[in-house]
Design an enzyme around this catalytic site. Structure first.
Site, mmCIF file in Angstrom:
data_model
loop_
_atom_site.group_PDB
_atom_site.id
_atom_site.type_symbol
_atom_site.label_atom_id
_atom_site.label_comp_id
_atom_site.label_asym_id
_atom_site.label_seq_id
_atom_site.Cartn_x
_atom_site.Cartn_y
_atom_site.Cartn_z
ATOM 1 N N ASP A 1 0.858 -1.198 0.000
ATOM 2 C CA ASP A 1 0.000 0.000 0.000
ATOM 3 C C ASP A 1 0.894 1.248 0.000
ATOM 4 O O ASP A 1 2.111 1.160 0.188
ATOM 5 C CB ASP A 1 -0.859 -0.073 1.283
ATOM 6 C CG ASP A 1 -2.033 0.875 1.274
ATOM 7 O OD1 ASP A 1 -2.420 1.346 0.193
ATOM 8 O OD2 ASP A 1 -2.584 1.138 2.371
ATOM 9 N N GLU B 1 2.902 5.269 -3.680
ATOM 10 C CA GLU B 1 2.963 6.304 -4.745
ATOM 11 C C GLU B 1 4.286 7.063 -4.759
ATOM 12 O O GLU B 1 4.690 7.450 -5.864
ATOM 13 C CB GLU B 1 1.789 7.277 -4.566
ATOM 14 C CG GLU B 1 0.433 6.632 -4.769
ATOM 15 C CD GLU B 1 0.003 5.715 -3.602
ATOM 16 O OE1 GLU B 1 0.499 5.937 -2.483
ATOM 17 O OE2 GLU B 1 -0.789 4.806 -3.816
ATOM 18 N N ASP C 1 -9.286 4.252 -2.198
ATOM 19 C CA ASP C 1 -10.241 4.622 -1.141
ATOM 20 C C ASP C 1 -11.531 5.220 -1.700
ATOM 21 O O ASP C 1 -11.734 6.441 -1.682
ATOM 22 C CB ASP C 1 -9.571 5.593 -0.166
ATOM 23 C CG ASP C 1 -8.355 4.957 0.484
ATOM 24 O OD1 ASP C 1 -8.150 3.735 0.311
ATOM 25 O OD2 ASP C 1 -7.588 5.682 1.149
HETATM 26 C C1 NOJ Z 1 -4.825 3.308 2.424
HETATM 27 C C2 NOJ Z 1 -5.470 2.186 1.672
HETATM 28 O O1 NOJ Z 1 -5.963 2.663 0.441
HETATM 29 C C3 NOJ Z 1 -6.563 1.571 2.502
HETATM 30 O O2 NOJ Z 1 -7.141 0.515 1.793
HETATM 31 C C4 NOJ Z 1 -5.981 1.099 3.825
HETATM 32 O O3 NOJ Z 1 -7.011 0.564 4.599
HETATM 33 C C5 NOJ Z 1 -5.335 2.271 4.537
HETATM 34 N N1 NOJ Z 1 -4.306 2.824 3.693
HETATM 35 C C6 NOJ Z 1 -4.726 1.881 5.875
HETATM 36 O O4 NOJ Z 1 -3.656 1.032 5.695
#
Ligand code: NOJ
Length: 910
Positions: free
Chosen positions: A512, A515, A588
């Site tokens: 995660d 970027e 998200d």
């Molecule tokens: C951002 C991610 O896009 C999301 O899916 C995740 O739950 C959060 N980071 C926390 O790690």
């Protein structure tokens, strides 16, 4: 500091939901974009022409020469005052790659920037960056040689090169222009609107605009140490009305005209609470635009990893893109073919096709930020089983780790991770844990000290000190995945026997925030002037960084599992080529109907741009979905190639067993449908592996000669045999479905024939119920499925098959099944796989193994054949003699035909 505070506050106020538009640069706030838009309108821009004497065409597949840039009057005045020079030499190469791709690459002969800090100047790489050196697989280079030698001819304006079987490129010297044709028709013209712009390097004294050397945004200053150096060009698509691609944007499938508006931006950022219908940047970037018109298809691939904007202009019969990138070489590829399939397949030869995932990874994934403890995770696992929801993997977000020291467990909440993993393994379930590339900068964290002491962290803009900034762990540094030694350390951190799951072989990674997300950085990401291994500025490589982390993690899992099983890594940030490594998802989103609708075009766009294995958070990440929204999301999610439910830490628990009975049953039925269709989906993944075909397919991909489907974005095919038009409105009572082309379609569940009257008529489903899933099977195609209900995909391995045969107008049908062991690389290294063809005609049903494995890795017995659209009353099987035929409304069923897809067989029909 002011910028940091604002960003930090914004991030931690995640529940007031609206994108923080002010945190991301618009074109007019990003000097290189503003300059190039201005340049495109300028009455007297600099001119570019090829010097005919410089051209070397001894190898027609690789022509070299120099472009001469003559400065505009205004630029000449300034330049002459300093250097007395007003021409700039830009060496170019025009290459023919495979039989269907041309590459036009432009570099700069002399890089003459001066930097006051001489130490820094010595550290900076003086070249322009090319992602091709990092992402085009050198071992595959031979596949990219043309099979037929191109033929070259001199013309009055330049050169003409015929290549492949029916392609031609005309290179005009002055003005500089490239015209690519296929089967005698011009398809793409490069620099038709003279927007080619190559900002050459210069001394600071040579340029009057301060914004070329530094710009301020949101309290941060970006120092452009090397001055202006953007590259830009227009590419026009001749006779093409619709354009697709350049993900990632939560926008329409058909790209919008951006003239006078904000261009699409490709700049990987952590864009929390993103807006729909927006050209704003998101987590990943693929600089590829594709399109088709009847009988022709094209792609333009702008290979640049720096901050990029794309302006789109549309006219009835011509569309164009104006590409603008902040730095790097100008490296553009034009792909031509007869169909979108041809173009994606060529793009796959160039950047890689999609890896076949492990079987488990195409099942259902249960995720939440966060299952807070070992106990809670195992209780979710047990309750899913008690309530008979099939699933394959359960996920742990941030909170699994020891205070955000990834690789190490929070021992208080997860006291015995190895035991937990072995409990999951009893039902063949997998665990996926989150692992971000920011490293908690604490001397007590061995991962940090190892990377720091070995010089493997990204450096700050001096190139001498480690870069520090804020992310989840507080003060953090970032692993420099451009340094090959980092890959060795990453392997060590992921190895068997380490804290990461000990010797467990059912643990995988979610990569995660790559970027990279930086809470204290301009636009939520790393400063563009920080420095990577090799002296590259982050500015040069930004959009590629996430892919290098993805690749390094994939490689580390490969080492952990000694290449005995295919790695599974989910990435949030991606670039062209990431499709080789595993899935991505759309980040998200929100538990709103609007986001449910937006996910479909976003996923279709990813597929059209060569990234087939993708999905969206089922249920929506932020906020709380109503029962109806959650159900409808599952009913679409089952068709996402990557099918995972996920929820924000502050949202209510919404595991499917928590729903009231009627909703719960309907969700279960939809997940069961996904599992029933796994063999069909796995075959679609094989298509993606072979030819980079999308798994969730836009209609135009299968019906490229029917312009009426070009703009359809709320309906799709799954593989080539199934079509769905999901329900995406609250309280929706009917669905109008477009029946594309001239095919017959059948209601998947009942066999009712719909859409025979073609071409492209529509059909209405009335009286939509909570369990309605609009799903159709395409005439002429065969769906392979498994009907027995099991708890996970691995438990279905030896279950028998049901064939659903849908006949076409002529009473025929054809289909094939791909299968392998679902785990190892033997399908690739030892050709251990099965491809079985099945053909249906008026006389009978024939099974033929096209490719067989040397050993049996699963049972391939057929237990049932359902036929839609034909009526027979008697059947005789080659292996079992006379078999019973059971009539149904619009077809018939054969039970226990006693055949296996591994064998040759025939069933005579009477
Ligand atoms: C951002 C991610 O896009 C999301 O899916 C995740 O739950 C959060 N980071 C926390 O790690």
């Amino acid at each position: 500091m002011q910028g940091f505070l604002l960003t930090f506050l914004a991030i931690h106020a995640q529940l007031c939901v609206a994108v923080k538009g002010w945190m991301f640069k618009r074109c007019d706030q990003n000097p290189f974009c503003e300059r190039n838009r201005e340049y495109a309108q300028s009455p007297n821009p600099s001119t570019y022409r090829i010097d005919p004497h410089s051209v070397d065409f001894s190898n027609p597949a690789s022509i070299r020469g120099n472009i001469i840039k003559s400065l505009s009057e205004k630029e000449t005045e300034v330049a002459n005052a300093v250097t007395k020079d007003n021409t700039i030499v830009l060496p170019f190469t025009l290459e023919i790659i495979t039989d269907d791709i041309i590459r036009f690459l432009v570099d700069e002969l002399e890089r003459k920037f001066e930097i006051e800090d001489k130490d820094l100047e010595a550290k900076l790489n003086t070249e322009r960056f090319s992602p091709a050196d990092y992402m085009l697989d050198a071992s595959q280079a031979h596949l990219r040689n043309p099979k037929t030698m191109p033929k070259l001819e001199a013309t009055s304006s330049g050169l003409s090169i015929e290549y492949g079987t029916s392609n031609k490129v005309l290179l005009s010297f002055s003005p500089l222009r490239l015209e690519v044709s296929h089967r005698g028709e011009t398809q793409v013209v490069l620099n038709k609107a003279n927007q080619f712009n190559f900002e050459h390097s210069r001394s600071r004294r040579e340029h009057e605009r301060n914004s070329n050397w530094e710009d301020r945004f949101d309290g941060y200053t970006d120092y452009h140490l090397r001055g202006p150096e953007s590259v830009a060009m227009d590419t026009s698509f001749e006779g093409y009305s619709h354009l697709y691609g350049i993900p990632e944007h939560a926008d329409s499938l058909d790209l919008r005209d951006t003239q006078g508006k904000e261009p699409y931006r490709l700049f990987n950022v952590d864009i929390f609470e993103y807006e729909t219908k927006s050209p704003m940047p998101m987590y990943g970037s693929i600089p590829l635009i594709t399109s088709q018109k009847p009988k022709h298809a094209v792609g333009v691939f702008w290979l640049n990893a720096a901050d990029t904007y794309v302006d789109i202009s549309k006219k009835q019969t011509e569309s164009a893109a104006h590409w603008m990138s902040e730095a790097g070489k100008l490296d553009v590829y034009v792909l031509v073919g007869d169909t979108p399939k041809d173009v994606l397949s060529s793009y796959g030869t160039l950047t890689g096709t999609s890896q076949l995932p492990q079987q488990f990874s195409i099942g259902y994934h249960q995720c939440r930020w966060n299952y807070q403890s070992q106990e809670e995770l195992l209780s979710v696992h047990a309750r899913m089983d008690e309530n008979e929801f099939p699933f394959d993997a359960i996920w742990l977000d941030l909170e699994w780790s020891d205070d955000r020291r990834y690789f190490a467990w929070n021992k208080r909440t997860f006291p015995d991770a190895e035991k937990m993993l072995s409990d999951l393994d009893e039902t063949k379930r997998k665990l996926v844990v989150l692992n971000d590339p920011h490293i908690k900068a604490k001397p007590d964290y061995d991962v940090f000290t190892d990377l720091r002491d070995n010089g493997l962290l990204i450096k700050d803009m001096t190139g001498s000190k480690d870069y520090h900034a804020h992310c989840w762990p507080g003060d953090s540094s970032w692993v420099d995945s451009f340094n090959p030694t980092s890959w060795q350390f990453w392997k060590k951190f992921h190895a068997l026997g380490t804290k990461l799951g000990g010797y467990a072989k059912n643990i995988y990674i979610w990569s995660d925030m790559s970027e990279p997300s930086v809470f204290s950085g301009s636009e939520t990401t790393a400063h563009k002037s920080i420095m990577h291994h090799g002296g590259w500025q982050h500015r040069d490589v930004h959009n590629l960084y996430g892919q290098t982390i993805f690749n390094m993690t994939y490689d580390a899992l490969n080492a952990r599992y000694n290449k005995e099983q295919r790695p599974f890594v989910l990435t949030r940030s991606f670039f062209a080529g990431s499709q080789k490594l595993g899935p991505t998802w759309t980040g998200d989103n929100q538990a709103e109907w609007e986001y449910l609708r937006a996910a479909t075009p976003t996923i279709l766009t990813l597929g059209a741009a060569g990234y087939p294995f993708t999905g969206a958070d089922v249920g929506g990440f932020f906020k709380n979905p109503s029962d109806e929204l959650l159900l409808r999301w599952y009913q679409i999610g089952i068709f996402y190639p990557f099918f995972r439910a996920h929820a924000h830490i502050e949202s209510r628990y919404r595991e499917p067993y928590l729903l009231d009975k009627s909703w719960r049953d309907a969700v279960r039925e939809s997940i069961e449908l996904r599992y029933q269709l796994l063999p069909e989906l796995y075959t679609a993944f094989w298509d993606a592996n072979q030819q980079l075909a999308p798994i969730m397919r836009p209609l135009f991909f299968e019906y490229p000669n029917y312009p009426e489907v070009y703009g359809v974005e709320d309906q799709f095919l799954v593989g080539s045999s199934l079509m769905s038009k999901p329900i995406t409105q609250e309280g929706q009572t009917s669905v109008e479905v477009l029946m594309p082309g001239n095919d017959i379609f059948y209601n998947y569940f009942t066999g009712e024939e719909v859409g025979r009257d073609g071409p492209s008529n529509s059909y209405e489903i009335k009286n939509v119920q909570i369990d309605t899933i609009p799903l159709f099977v395409r005439g002429g195609h065969i769906v392979f499925r498994k009907d027995r209900k099991r708890r996970s995909s691995q438990l279905m391995r030896n279950d028998p098959y049901t064939l659903l045969i849908a006949v076409d107008h002529n009473g025929n049908s054809h289909g094939h099944l791909y299968n392998d062991d679902g785990v190892s690389f033997e399908y690739d290294t030892k050709s251990e796989y099965l491809v079985a063809d099945v053909d249906f005609s008026g006389s009978g049903i024939k099974g033929t193994p096209r490719h067989s494995a040397s050993h049996t890795f699963a049972n391939h017995r057929v237990e049932r054949i359902i036929v839609y659209g034909a009526q027979f009353t008697r059947a005789e099987s080659s292996s079992a003699g006379s078999i019973h035929v059971h009539p149904i409304e619009n077809g018939f069923i054969i039970r226990n035909p006693a055949v296996s897809l591994e064998d040759n067989w025939f069933i005579q029909l009477y």
